[in-house]
Design a protein around this motif. Structure first.
Motif, PDB file in Angstrom:
ATOM      1  N   PRO A 246      -2.902 -11.826  19.568  1.00 45.98           N
ATOM      2  CA  PRO A 246      -2.792 -10.428  19.380  1.00 45.98           C
ATOM      3  C   PRO A 246      -1.605 -10.245  18.605  1.00 45.98           C
ATOM      4  N   GLY A 247      -0.363 -10.820  18.681  1.00 44.90           N
ATOM      5  CA  GLY A 247       0.623 -10.523  18.075  1.00 44.90           C
ATOM      6  C   GLY A 247       0.810 -10.771  16.680  1.00 44.90           C
ATOM      7  N   ILE A 248      -0.304 -11.458  16.021  1.00 48.13           N
ATOM      8  CA  ILE A 248      -0.170 -11.973  14.814  1.00 48.13           C
ATOM      9  C   ILE A 248       0.032 -10.970  13.662  1.00 48.13           C
ATOM     10  N   GLY A 249       0.909 -11.080  12.567  1.00 50.11           N
ATOM     11  CA  GLY A 249       0.932  -9.978  11.654  1.00 50.11           C
ATOM     12  C   GLY A 249      -0.399 -10.057  10.647  1.00 50.11           C
ATOM     13  N   LEU A 250      -0.788  -8.694  10.399  1.00 47.25           N
ATOM     14  CA  LEU A 250      -1.641  -8.729   9.380  1.00 47.25           C
ATOM     15  C   LEU A 250      -1.414  -7.543   8.307  1.00 47.25           C
ATOM     16  N   ILE A 251      -1.192  -8.266   7.214  1.00 46.98           N
ATOM     17  CA  ILE A 251      -0.845  -7.557   5.803  1.00 46.98           C
ATOM     18  C   ILE A 251      -2.073  -7.432   4.839  1.00 46.98           C
ATOM     19  N   GLY A 252      -2.401  -6.238   4.521  1.00 47.53           N
ATOM     20  CA  GLY A 252      -3.495  -5.854   3.580  1.00 47.53           C
ATOM     21  C   GLY A 252      -2.952  -5.925   2.086  1.00 47.53           C
ATOM     22  N   VAL A 253      -3.299  -6.229   1.136  1.00 47.43           N
ATOM     23  CA  VAL A 253      -3.040  -6.120  -0.272  1.00 47.43           C
ATOM     24  C   VAL A 253      -3.914  -5.501  -1.019  1.00 47.43           C
ATOM     25  N   GLU A 254      -3.659  -4.574  -1.911  1.00 44.61           N
ATOM     26  CA  GLU A 254      -4.298  -3.988  -2.905  1.00 44.61           C
ATOM     27  C   GLU A 254      -3.687  -4.180  -4.224  1.00 44.61           C
ATOM     28  N   ALA A 255      -4.290  -4.177  -5.407  1.00 38.57           N
ATOM     29  CA  ALA A 255      -3.755  -3.896  -6.750  1.00 38.57           C
ATOM     30  C   ALA A 255      -3.152  -2.483  -6.929  1.00 38.57           C
ATOM     31  N   GLN A 256      -1.969  -2.455  -7.370  1.00 34.57           N
ATOM     32  CA  GLN A 256      -1.397  -1.178  -7.892  1.00 34.57           C
ATOM     33  C   GLN A 256      -2.258  -0.172  -8.182  1.00 34.57           C
TER      34      GLN A 256
ATOM     35  N   LEU B 100      -6.184  -2.008  12.794  1.00 34.89           N
ATOM     36  CA  LEU B 100      -5.705  -3.696  12.955  1.00 34.89           C
ATOM     37  C   LEU B 100      -4.445  -4.137  11.950  1.00 34.89           C
ATOM     38  N   LEU B 101      -4.297  -3.209  11.062  1.00 36.96           N
ATOM     39  CA  LEU B 101      -3.324  -3.659  10.105  1.00 36.96           C
ATOM     40  C   LEU B 101      -1.823  -3.378  10.366  1.00 36.96           C
ATOM     41  N   ASP B 102      -0.782  -4.180  10.194  1.00 36.86           N
ATOM     42  CA  ASP B 102       0.677  -3.686  10.390  1.00 36.86           C
ATOM     43  C   ASP B 102       1.100  -2.962   8.930  1.00 36.86           C
ATOM     44  N   ASP B 103       0.471  -3.278   7.833  1.00 35.47           N
ATOM     45  CA  ASP B 103       0.880  -2.737   6.517  1.00 35.47           C
ATOM     46  C   ASP B 103      -0.003  -2.900   5.660  1.00 35.47           C
ATOM     47  N   VAL B 104      -0.017  -2.013   4.533  1.00 33.33           N
ATOM     48  CA  VAL B 104      -0.828  -2.275   3.301  1.00 33.33           C
ATOM     49  C   VAL B 104       0.359  -2.269   2.199  1.00 33.33           C
ATOM     50  N   VAL B 105       0.292  -3.468   1.235  1.00 31.53           N
ATOM     51  CA  VAL B 105       1.219  -3.231   0.158  1.00 31.53           C
ATOM     52  C   VAL B 105       0.284  -3.298  -1.188  1.00 31.53           C
ATOM     53  N   LEU B 106       1.161  -3.027  -2.041  1.00 31.40           N
ATOM     54  CA  LEU B 106       0.299  -2.918  -3.550  1.00 31.40           C
ATOM     55  C   LEU B 106       1.258  -3.959  -4.280  1.00 31.40           C
ATOM     56  N   VAL B 107       0.459  -4.633  -5.349  1.00 32.16           N
ATOM     57  CA  VAL B 107       0.834  -5.471  -6.280  1.00 32.16           C
ATOM     58  C   VAL B 107       0.749  -5.165  -7.777  1.00 32.16           C
ATOM     59  N   SER B 108       1.556  -5.279  -8.347  1.00 36.57           N
ATOM     60  CA  SER B 108       1.537  -5.140 -10.025  1.00 36.57           C
ATOM     61  C   SER B 108       0.597  -6.115 -10.765  1.00 36.57           C
ATOM     62  N   GLU B 109       0.263  -5.602 -11.803  1.00 39.50           N
ATOM     63  CA  GLU B 109      -0.609  -6.498 -12.503  1.00 39.50           C
ATOM     64  C   GLU B 109       0.347  -7.946 -12.866  1.00 39.50           C
ATOM     65  N   ALA B 110       1.587  -7.714 -13.214  1.00 34.59           N
ATOM     66  CA  ALA B 110       2.543  -8.822 -13.505  1.00 34.59           C
ATOM     67  C   ALA B 110       2.555  -9.902 -12.389  1.00 34.59           C
ATOM     68  N   SER B 111       2.730  -9.449 -11.244  1.00 38.72           N
ATOM     69  CA  SER B 111       2.648 -10.085 -10.013  1.00 38.72           C
ATOM     70  C   SER B 111       1.176 -11.061  -9.686  1.00 38.72           C
ATOM     71  N   LEU B 112       0.019 -10.278 -10.194  1.00 34.79           N
ATOM     72  CA  LEU B 112      -1.180 -10.923  -9.924  1.00 34.79           C
ATOM     73  C   LEU B 112      -1.420 -12.058 -11.122  1.00 34.79           C
ATOM     74  N   GLU B 113      -0.915 -11.625 -12.066  1.00 38.71           N
ATOM     75  CA  GLU B 113      -0.834 -12.581 -13.339  1.00 38.71           C
ATOM     76  C   GLU B 113      -0.263 -13.985 -13.134  1.00 38.71           C
ATOM     77  N   GLY B 114       1.164 -13.668 -12.465  1.00 44.50           N
ATOM     78  CA  GLY B 114       2.191 -14.809 -11.945  1.00 44.50           C
ATOM     79  C   GLY B 114       1.453 -15.562 -10.907  1.00 44.50           C
ATOM     80  N   ALA B 115       0.851 -15.104  -9.833  1.00 40.51           N
ATOM     81  CA  ALA B 115       0.199 -15.759  -8.725  1.00 40.51           C
ATOM     82  C   ALA B 115      -0.971 -16.809  -9.441  1.00 40.51           C
ATOM     83  N   VAL B 116      -1.869 -15.844 -10.283  1.00 44.10           N
ATOM     84  CA  VAL B 116      -3.046 -16.827 -10.802  1.00 44.10           C
ATOM     85  C   VAL B 116      -2.487 -17.995 -11.386  1.00 44.10           C
ATOM     86  N   SER B 117      -1.352 -17.952 -12.019  1.00 42.54           N
ATOM     87  CA  SER B 117      -0.765 -18.784 -12.901  1.00 42.54           C
ATOM     88  C   SER B 117      -0.038 -19.865 -11.850  1.00 42.54           C
TER      89      SER B 117
END
Length: 412
Positions: free
Chosen positions: A204-214, A255-272
Protein backbone atom coordinates in the motif's frame (compact mmCIF):
# COMPACT_ATOMS: atom_id res chain seq x y z
CA UNK A 1 -14.69 11.01 -29.99
CA UNK A 2 -16.21 8.67 -27.41
CA UNK A 3 -13.28 6.46 -26.36
CA UNK A 4 -14.83 4.82 -23.32
CA UNK A 5 -15.15 1.07 -23.01
CA UNK A 6 -18.34 -0.94 -23.35
CA UNK A 7 -20.55 -0.80 -20.24
CA UNK A 8 -18.97 -3.91 -18.70
CA UNK A 9 -17.78 -4.15 -15.14
CA UNK A 10 -16.07 -0.84 -14.44
CA UNK A 11 -13.90 -1.87 -11.52
CA UNK A 12 -10.62 -3.65 -11.08
CA UNK A 13 -9.22 -5.52 -8.08
CA UNK A 14 -6.09 -7.47 -7.24
CA UNK A 15 -8.18 -10.65 -7.53
CA UNK A 16 -8.98 -9.78 -11.17
CA UNK A 17 -5.27 -9.31 -11.86
CA UNK A 18 -4.25 -12.52 -10.09
CA UNK A 19 -6.90 -14.40 -12.07
CA UNK A 20 -5.53 -12.85 -15.27
CA UNK A 21 -2.03 -14.01 -14.33
CA UNK A 22 -3.26 -17.62 -14.02
CA UNK A 23 -5.24 -17.29 -17.25
CA UNK A 24 -2.34 -16.06 -19.40
CA UNK A 25 0.43 -18.07 -17.73
CA UNK A 26 2.58 -19.91 -20.25
CA UNK A 27 1.25 -17.91 -23.20
CA UNK A 28 3.20 -14.74 -22.38
CA UNK A 29 6.75 -14.49 -21.11
CA UNK A 30 7.46 -13.86 -17.44
CA UNK A 31 10.13 -11.40 -18.48
CA UNK A 32 13.44 -10.84 -16.73
CA UNK A 33 13.94 -8.10 -14.17
CA UNK A 34 17.50 -6.95 -13.66
CA UNK A 35 19.33 -4.43 -11.49
CA UNK A 36 21.28 -1.80 -13.42
CA UNK A 37 24.42 -0.79 -11.59
CA UNK A 38 25.34 1.85 -14.17
CA UNK A 39 21.90 3.50 -14.36
CA UNK A 40 21.72 3.42 -10.56
CA UNK A 41 25.05 5.25 -10.36
CA UNK A 42 23.89 7.82 -12.93
CA UNK A 43 20.52 8.52 -11.29
CA UNK A 44 21.26 8.10 -7.57
CA UNK A 45 18.38 5.61 -7.26
CA UNK A 46 18.42 1.80 -7.23
CA UNK A 47 17.13 1.04 -10.72
CA UNK A 48 15.45 -2.26 -11.59
CA UNK A 49 14.33 -2.82 -15.19
CA UNK A 50 11.50 -5.10 -16.30
CA UNK A 51 12.20 -6.20 -19.89
CA UNK A 52 8.72 -6.28 -21.45
CA UNK A 53 10.37 -5.49 -24.78
CA UNK A 54 11.34 -9.18 -24.81
CA UNK A 55 7.75 -10.42 -25.24
CA UNK A 56 7.16 -12.15 -28.59
CA UNK A 57 5.51 -9.02 -30.02
CA UNK A 58 8.09 -6.86 -28.19
CA UNK A 59 5.55 -5.21 -25.87
CA UNK A 60 3.44 -5.79 -22.74
CA UNK A 61 0.22 -5.15 -24.69
CA UNK A 62 -0.30 -8.81 -25.48
CA UNK A 63 -1.02 -9.51 -21.78
CA UNK A 64 -4.21 -7.43 -21.77
CA UNK A 65 -5.24 -8.46 -25.27
CA UNK A 66 -4.93 -12.15 -24.38
CA UNK A 67 -6.79 -11.81 -21.08
CA UNK A 68 -9.69 -10.03 -22.79
CA UNK A 69 -9.96 -12.71 -25.48
CA UNK A 70 -9.80 -15.58 -22.97
CA UNK A 71 -12.75 -14.03 -21.10
CA UNK A 72 -14.99 -14.00 -24.20
CA UNK A 73 -17.73 -16.59 -24.56
CA UNK A 74 -17.52 -19.16 -27.35
CA UNK A 75 -19.93 -17.52 -29.81
CA UNK A 76 -18.21 -14.14 -29.57
CA UNK A 77 -14.78 -15.72 -29.94
CA UNK A 78 -15.93 -17.62 -33.02
CA UNK A 79 -17.18 -14.42 -34.69
CA UNK A 80 -13.95 -12.62 -33.87
CA UNK A 81 -12.63 -9.38 -32.42
CA UNK A 82 -11.91 -5.95 -33.86
CA UNK A 83 -9.74 -3.06 -32.72
CA UNK A 84 -8.40 0.25 -33.96
CA UNK A 85 -4.65 0.37 -33.53
CA UNK A 86 -1.49 0.95 -35.52
CA UNK A 87 0.80 -0.28 -32.78
CA UNK A 88 1.48 -2.87 -30.13
CA UNK A 89 -2.17 -3.59 -29.28
CA UNK A 90 -2.75 -4.65 -32.90
CA UNK A 91 0.14 -7.09 -32.83
CA UNK A 92 -0.78 -8.50 -29.41
CA UNK A 93 -4.37 -9.18 -30.45
CA UNK A 94 -3.36 -10.60 -33.82
CA UNK A 95 -0.71 -12.93 -32.45
CA UNK A 96 -2.81 -14.42 -29.66
CA UNK A 97 -5.99 -14.39 -31.78
CA UNK A 98 -4.32 -16.57 -34.38
CA UNK A 99 -2.98 -18.86 -31.66
CA UNK A 100 -6.46 -19.23 -30.13
CA UNK A 101 -8.33 -19.49 -33.45
CA UNK A 102 -10.10 -16.16 -32.91
CA UNK A 103 -10.32 -14.03 -36.10
CA UNK A 104 -8.81 -10.58 -35.55
CA UNK A 105 -9.57 -7.47 -37.62
CA UNK A 106 -7.49 -4.35 -37.09
CA UNK A 107 -8.56 -0.99 -38.53
CA UNK A 108 -5.66 1.37 -39.22
CA UNK A 109 -5.53 4.83 -40.79
CA UNK A 110 -4.40 4.87 -44.43
CA UNK A 111 -1.40 6.92 -43.26
CA UNK A 112 -0.01 4.00 -41.20
CA UNK A 113 3.56 3.07 -42.22
CA UNK A 114 3.63 -0.07 -44.38
CA UNK A 115 5.94 -1.81 -41.91
CA UNK A 116 3.26 -1.68 -39.17
CA UNK A 117 0.67 -3.13 -41.52
CA UNK A 118 3.05 -5.92 -42.50
CA UNK A 119 3.99 -6.68 -38.87
CA UNK A 120 0.32 -7.02 -37.91
CA UNK A 121 -0.51 -9.21 -40.88
CA UNK A 122 2.60 -11.33 -40.25
CA UNK A 123 1.32 -12.37 -36.81
CA UNK A 124 -2.16 -13.22 -38.07
CA UNK A 125 -4.31 -10.08 -38.16
CA UNK A 126 -6.52 -8.89 -41.02
CA UNK A 127 -5.84 -5.19 -41.61
CA UNK A 128 -8.48 -2.76 -42.88
CA UNK A 129 -7.13 0.66 -43.90
CA UNK A 130 -9.62 3.49 -43.41
CA UNK A 131 -9.46 7.25 -43.00
CA UNK A 132 -6.60 9.66 -42.48
CA UNK A 133 -6.45 9.73 -38.67
CA UNK A 134 -6.75 7.37 -35.73
CA UNK A 135 -10.15 8.91 -34.95
CA UNK A 136 -11.36 7.93 -38.45
CA UNK A 137 -10.08 4.38 -37.98
CA UNK A 138 -11.65 4.12 -34.52
CA UNK A 139 -15.06 5.27 -35.77
CA UNK A 140 -14.93 2.79 -38.65
CA UNK A 141 -13.95 -0.06 -36.30
CA UNK A 142 -16.97 0.73 -34.16
CA UNK A 143 -19.20 0.65 -37.26
CA UNK A 144 -17.79 -2.72 -38.34
CA UNK A 145 -18.26 -4.03 -34.81
CA UNK A 146 -22.01 -3.66 -35.20
CA UNK A 147 -22.26 -4.59 -38.88
CA UNK A 148 -20.22 -7.79 -38.60
CA UNK A 149 -21.14 -8.79 -35.04
CA UNK A 150 -17.53 -8.56 -33.84
CA UNK A 151 -16.33 -7.80 -30.31
CA UNK A 152 -14.38 -4.56 -29.90
CA UNK A 153 -11.29 -4.88 -27.70
CA UNK A 154 -10.26 -1.46 -26.48
CA UNK A 155 -6.51 -0.82 -26.19
CA UNK A 156 -6.78 0.59 -22.65
CA UNK A 157 -10.24 1.60 -21.39
CA UNK A 158 -11.37 -1.91 -20.48
CA UNK A 159 -11.01 -3.60 -17.07
CA UNK A 160 -10.21 -6.97 -18.67
CA UNK A 161 -7.39 -5.41 -20.67
CA UNK A 162 -6.10 -3.46 -17.64
CA UNK A 163 -6.18 -6.66 -15.55
CA UNK A 164 -3.85 -8.32 -18.03
CA UNK A 165 -1.50 -5.35 -17.99
CA UNK A 166 -1.49 -5.42 -14.19
CA UNK A 167 0.29 -8.78 -14.26
CA UNK A 168 3.48 -6.81 -15.04
CA UNK A 169 3.42 -5.40 -11.49
CA UNK A 170 2.61 -8.80 -9.96
CA UNK A 171 5.75 -10.18 -11.55
CA UNK A 172 7.89 -7.16 -10.64
CA UNK A 173 6.98 -7.28 -6.95
CA UNK A 174 7.43 -11.06 -6.84
CA UNK A 175 10.85 -10.74 -8.47
CA UNK A 176 12.03 -7.77 -6.36
CA UNK A 177 9.79 -7.42 -3.25
CA UNK A 178 11.87 -4.55 -1.85
CA UNK A 179 10.81 -2.12 -4.60
CA UNK A 180 9.33 1.03 -3.05
CA UNK A 181 8.45 2.94 -6.23
CA UNK A 182 7.17 2.14 -9.72
CA UNK A 183 7.47 4.53 -12.67
CA UNK A 184 4.81 3.75 -15.27
CA UNK A 185 4.37 5.21 -18.78
CA UNK A 186 0.84 6.49 -19.47
CA UNK A 187 -0.96 6.82 -22.79
CA UNK A 188 -4.59 5.90 -22.29
CA UNK A 189 -3.84 4.58 -18.80
CA UNK A 190 -4.39 0.82 -19.09
CA UNK A 191 -0.90 -0.21 -17.96
CA UNK A 192 -0.83 2.30 -15.09
CA UNK A 193 -4.31 1.27 -13.93
CA UNK A 194 -3.46 -2.42 -13.91
CA UNK A 195 -0.01 -2.03 -12.39
CA UNK A 196 -1.18 0.58 -9.89
CA UNK A 197 -4.08 -1.57 -8.68
CA UNK A 198 -1.80 -4.58 -8.18
CA UNK A 199 0.99 -2.63 -6.49
CA UNK A 200 -1.31 -0.74 -4.08
CA UNK A 201 -2.91 -4.02 -2.97
CA UNK A 202 0.39 -5.81 -2.43
CA UNK A 203 2.34 -2.87 -0.99
CA UNK A 204 0.00 0.00 0.00
CA UNK A 205 2.77 2.52 0.69
CA UNK A 206 4.58 2.06 -2.60
CA UNK A 207 5.24 5.20 -4.66
CA UNK A 208 3.46 5.31 -8.01
CA UNK A 209 4.58 7.88 -10.59
CA UNK A 210 2.96 8.10 -14.02
CA UNK A 211 4.88 9.45 -17.02
CA UNK A 212 3.59 11.14 -20.16
CA UNK A 213 5.32 12.72 -23.14
CA UNK A 214 5.32 16.51 -22.80
CA UNK A 215 3.62 16.79 -26.18
CA UNK A 216 0.70 14.56 -25.08
CA UNK A 217 -0.18 15.49 -21.47
CA UNK A 218 -3.75 14.17 -21.71
CA UNK A 219 -3.88 12.25 -18.41
CA UNK A 220 -1.86 15.00 -16.72
CA UNK A 221 -4.51 17.48 -17.82
CA UNK A 222 -7.33 15.20 -16.66
CA UNK A 223 -5.91 14.45 -13.19
CA UNK A 224 -4.50 17.91 -12.47
CA UNK A 225 -7.31 19.94 -14.06
CA UNK A 226 -4.73 21.51 -16.36
CA UNK A 227 -5.12 22.65 -19.96
CA UNK A 228 -1.74 22.08 -21.59
CA UNK A 229 -1.75 21.72 -25.40
CA UNK A 230 -1.86 18.14 -26.66
CA UNK A 231 -0.36 17.14 -30.00
CA UNK A 232 2.80 16.99 -32.04
CA UNK A 233 5.34 14.55 -33.41
CA UNK A 234 6.65 12.60 -30.43
CA UNK A 235 9.18 9.80 -30.29
CA UNK A 236 6.82 8.12 -27.81
CA UNK A 237 3.96 7.47 -30.25
CA UNK A 238 2.90 4.48 -28.13
CA UNK A 239 1.69 6.89 -25.42
CA UNK A 240 0.60 9.69 -27.75
CA UNK A 241 -3.07 9.64 -26.71
CA UNK A 242 -5.17 12.80 -26.94
CA UNK A 243 -8.12 11.45 -24.97
CA UNK A 244 -7.34 9.17 -21.99
CA UNK A 245 -9.74 6.45 -20.88
CA UNK A 246 -12.81 7.23 -18.77
CA UNK A 247 -12.43 4.12 -16.62
CA UNK A 248 -8.64 4.47 -16.39
CA UNK A 249 -8.83 8.17 -15.46
CA UNK A 250 -11.21 7.40 -12.61
CA UNK A 251 -8.98 4.61 -11.33
CA UNK A 252 -5.72 6.53 -11.61
CA UNK A 253 -7.07 9.50 -9.71
CA UNK A 254 -7.05 7.33 -6.59
CA UNK A 255 -3.89 5.37 -7.37
CA UNK A 256 -1.09 7.66 -8.55
CA UNK A 257 1.07 9.87 -6.36
CA UNK A 258 1.96 12.10 -9.30
CA UNK A 259 2.17 12.38 -13.08
CA UNK A 260 5.27 13.92 -14.66
CA UNK A 261 6.00 15.02 -18.22
CA UNK A 262 9.17 14.27 -20.17
CA UNK A 263 10.65 16.17 -23.09
CA UNK A 264 11.61 14.71 -26.46
CA UNK A 265 15.29 15.19 -25.60
CA UNK A 266 14.79 13.17 -22.39
CA UNK A 267 13.06 10.38 -24.30
CA UNK A 268 15.84 10.28 -26.88
CA UNK A 269 18.47 10.19 -24.13
CA UNK A 270 16.71 7.31 -22.36
CA UNK A 271 16.40 5.23 -25.55
CA UNK A 272 20.09 5.81 -26.23
CA UNK A 273 21.17 4.95 -22.67
CA UNK A 274 19.19 1.71 -22.65
CA UNK A 275 20.88 0.61 -25.85
CA UNK A 276 24.38 1.69 -24.81
CA UNK A 277 24.28 0.50 -21.20
CA UNK A 278 21.74 -2.33 -21.10
CA UNK A 279 22.20 -3.42 -24.74
CA UNK A 280 18.42 -3.44 -25.13
CA UNK A 281 16.20 -1.74 -27.72
CA UNK A 282 13.33 0.37 -26.36
CA UNK A 283 10.81 2.42 -28.30
CA UNK A 284 10.16 5.96 -27.10
CA UNK A 285 7.18 4.99 -24.93
CA UNK A 286 9.13 2.01 -23.60
CA UNK A 287 11.91 4.30 -22.36
CA UNK A 288 9.58 6.91 -20.78
CA UNK A 289 10.02 5.56 -17.25
CA UNK A 290 13.79 5.92 -17.37
CA UNK A 291 13.39 9.36 -19.02
CA UNK A 292 11.37 10.48 -15.98
CA UNK A 293 14.01 9.28 -13.50
CA UNK A 294 16.70 11.10 -15.48
CA UNK A 295 14.62 14.29 -15.76
CA UNK A 296 13.41 14.43 -12.12
CA UNK A 297 16.25 12.89 -10.05
CA UNK A 298 15.02 14.51 -6.82
CA UNK A 299 11.81 12.44 -6.94
CA UNK A 300 13.67 9.14 -7.07
CA UNK A 301 16.99 9.64 -5.28
CA UNK A 302 17.63 6.88 -2.75
CA UNK A 303 14.50 4.92 -3.74
CA UNK A 304 14.31 1.35 -5.04
CA UNK A 305 12.69 2.05 -8.40
CA UNK A 306 11.05 -0.44 -10.76
CA UNK A 307 10.74 0.60 -14.40
CA UNK A 308 8.95 -1.44 -17.07
CA UNK A 309 10.61 -1.18 -20.49
CA UNK A 310 7.18 -1.63 -21.94
CA UNK A 311 7.99 -1.89 -25.66
CA UNK A 312 10.80 -2.26 -28.18
CA UNK A 313 9.08 -1.61 -31.51
CA UNK A 314 11.03 1.29 -32.98
CA UNK A 315 11.86 1.87 -36.62
CA UNK A 316 15.55 1.13 -37.21
CA UNK A 317 16.20 4.35 -39.12
CA UNK A 318 14.58 6.35 -36.34
CA UNK A 319 16.70 4.51 -33.78
CA UNK A 320 19.84 5.38 -35.75
CA UNK A 321 18.81 9.07 -35.75
CA UNK A 322 18.19 8.98 -32.00
CA UNK A 323 21.64 7.51 -31.34
CA UNK A 324 23.40 10.04 -33.58
CA UNK A 325 21.49 12.94 -32.03
CA UNK A 326 22.49 11.72 -28.58
CA UNK A 327 26.14 11.68 -29.65
CA UNK A 328 25.70 15.27 -30.85
CA UNK A 329 24.15 16.37 -27.54
CA UNK A 330 27.02 14.80 -25.61
CA UNK A 331 29.59 16.68 -27.73
CA UNK A 332 30.98 13.65 -29.52
CA UNK A 333 29.45 14.59 -32.87
CA UNK A 334 29.17 18.14 -34.14
CA UNK A 335 28.57 20.25 -37.20
CA UNK A 336 30.77 23.33 -37.26
CA UNK A 337 30.02 26.16 -39.69
CA UNK A 338 33.11 28.15 -40.68
CA UNK A 339 33.41 31.30 -42.76
CA UNK A 340 36.47 31.17 -45.05
CA UNK A 341 38.08 33.26 -47.76
CA UNK A 342 37.78 31.73 -51.22
CA UNK A 343 41.47 31.28 -51.95
CA UNK A 344 43.82 28.33 -52.52
CA UNK A 345 44.77 26.47 -49.35
CA UNK A 346 42.00 27.98 -47.19
CA UNK A 347 40.33 24.65 -46.47
CA UNK A 348 43.71 22.91 -46.09
CA UNK A 349 44.66 25.28 -43.26
CA UNK A 350 41.43 24.47 -41.44
CA UNK A 351 42.10 20.73 -41.85
CA UNK A 352 45.44 21.19 -40.06
CA UNK A 353 43.58 22.50 -36.99
CA UNK A 354 41.37 19.40 -36.95
CA UNK A 355 44.45 17.19 -37.29
CA UNK A 356 46.24 18.99 -34.45
CA UNK A 357 43.31 18.34 -32.12
CA UNK A 358 42.83 14.75 -33.34
CA UNK A 359 39.20 15.41 -34.30
CA UNK A 360 37.90 13.14 -37.06
CA UNK A 361 36.15 14.73 -40.07
CA UNK A 362 33.09 12.83 -41.30
CA UNK A 363 31.61 15.13 -43.96
CA UNK A 364 32.41 18.53 -45.50
CA UNK A 365 29.76 20.71 -47.17
CA UNK A 366 31.40 23.51 -49.18
CA UNK A 367 29.08 26.41 -50.12
CA UNK A 368 30.15 29.20 -52.48
CA UNK A 369 26.95 30.25 -54.28
CA UNK A 370 23.97 30.18 -51.89
CA UNK A 371 25.46 32.23 -49.11
CA UNK A 372 24.94 35.66 -47.61
CA UNK A 373 28.68 36.31 -47.88
CA UNK A 374 30.35 38.48 -50.56
CA UNK A 375 31.47 36.76 -53.77
CA UNK A 376 34.96 36.06 -52.40
CA UNK A 377 33.65 34.40 -49.25
CA UNK A 378 32.41 30.88 -48.63
CA UNK A 379 31.05 28.77 -45.83
CA UNK A 380 32.09 25.24 -44.94
CA UNK A 381 29.94 22.99 -42.79
CA UNK A 382 32.15 20.31 -41.28
CA UNK A 383 30.61 17.31 -39.51
CA UNK A 384 33.15 15.84 -37.13
CA UNK A 385 33.62 13.33 -34.35
CA UNK A 386 35.49 14.00 -31.11
CA UNK A 387 36.39 11.94 -28.07
CA UNK A 388 34.28 14.19 -25.82
CA UNK A 389 32.95 17.73 -25.45
CA UNK A 390 36.24 19.03 -24.00
CA UNK A 391 38.18 17.93 -27.07
CA UNK A 392 35.62 19.60 -29.34
CA UNK A 393 35.63 22.81 -27.30
CA UNK A 394 39.43 22.89 -27.59
CA UNK A 395 39.20 22.69 -31.38
CA UNK A 396 36.60 25.49 -31.57
CA UNK A 397 38.69 27.73 -29.31
CA UNK A 398 41.79 27.11 -31.43
CA UNK A 399 39.92 27.87 -34.67
CA UNK A 400 38.60 31.15 -33.25
CA UNK A 401 42.05 32.07 -31.97
CA UNK A 402 43.32 31.59 -35.52
CA UNK A 403 40.79 34.14 -36.76
CA UNK A 404 38.05 31.88 -38.06
CA UNK A 405 34.38 32.64 -37.51
CA UNK A 406 32.91 29.41 -36.09
CA UNK A 407 29.29 28.53 -35.27
CA UNK A 408 28.14 25.21 -33.92
CA UNK A 409 24.83 23.98 -35.42
CA UNK A 410 22.67 23.12 -32.41
CA UNK A 411 20.05 20.40 -32.12
CA UNK A 412 16.46 21.20 -31.23
Amino acid sequence: MNMQAHPIEQSLTIDDIRAAAVRIEGAVINTAMDYSRTLSAITGADIWLKFENLQFTAAYKERGALNAMLLMDGDKAKRGVIAASAGNHAQGLSYHGKRLGIPVTIVMPRTTPVVKVQQTEAVGGTVVLHGETFDDAYAHARELEGELGLTFVHPFDDPHVAAGQGTVALEMLAQVPELDMLVIPIGGGGLATGMGTAARAIKPGIGLIGVEAQLFPSMYNRLKSADLPCGGDTLAEGIAVKEPGVFTSRMLKGLLDDVVLVSEASLEGAVSLLLQIEKTVAEGAGAAGLAAVLAYPQLFKGRKVGIPICGGNIDTRLLANVLLRDLARSGRLARLRLTLQDRPGALFKVMREFDAHNVNIIEIYHQRIFTHLPAKGLTADIECEARDKEQLDGLVASLRASGYEVDQVELG
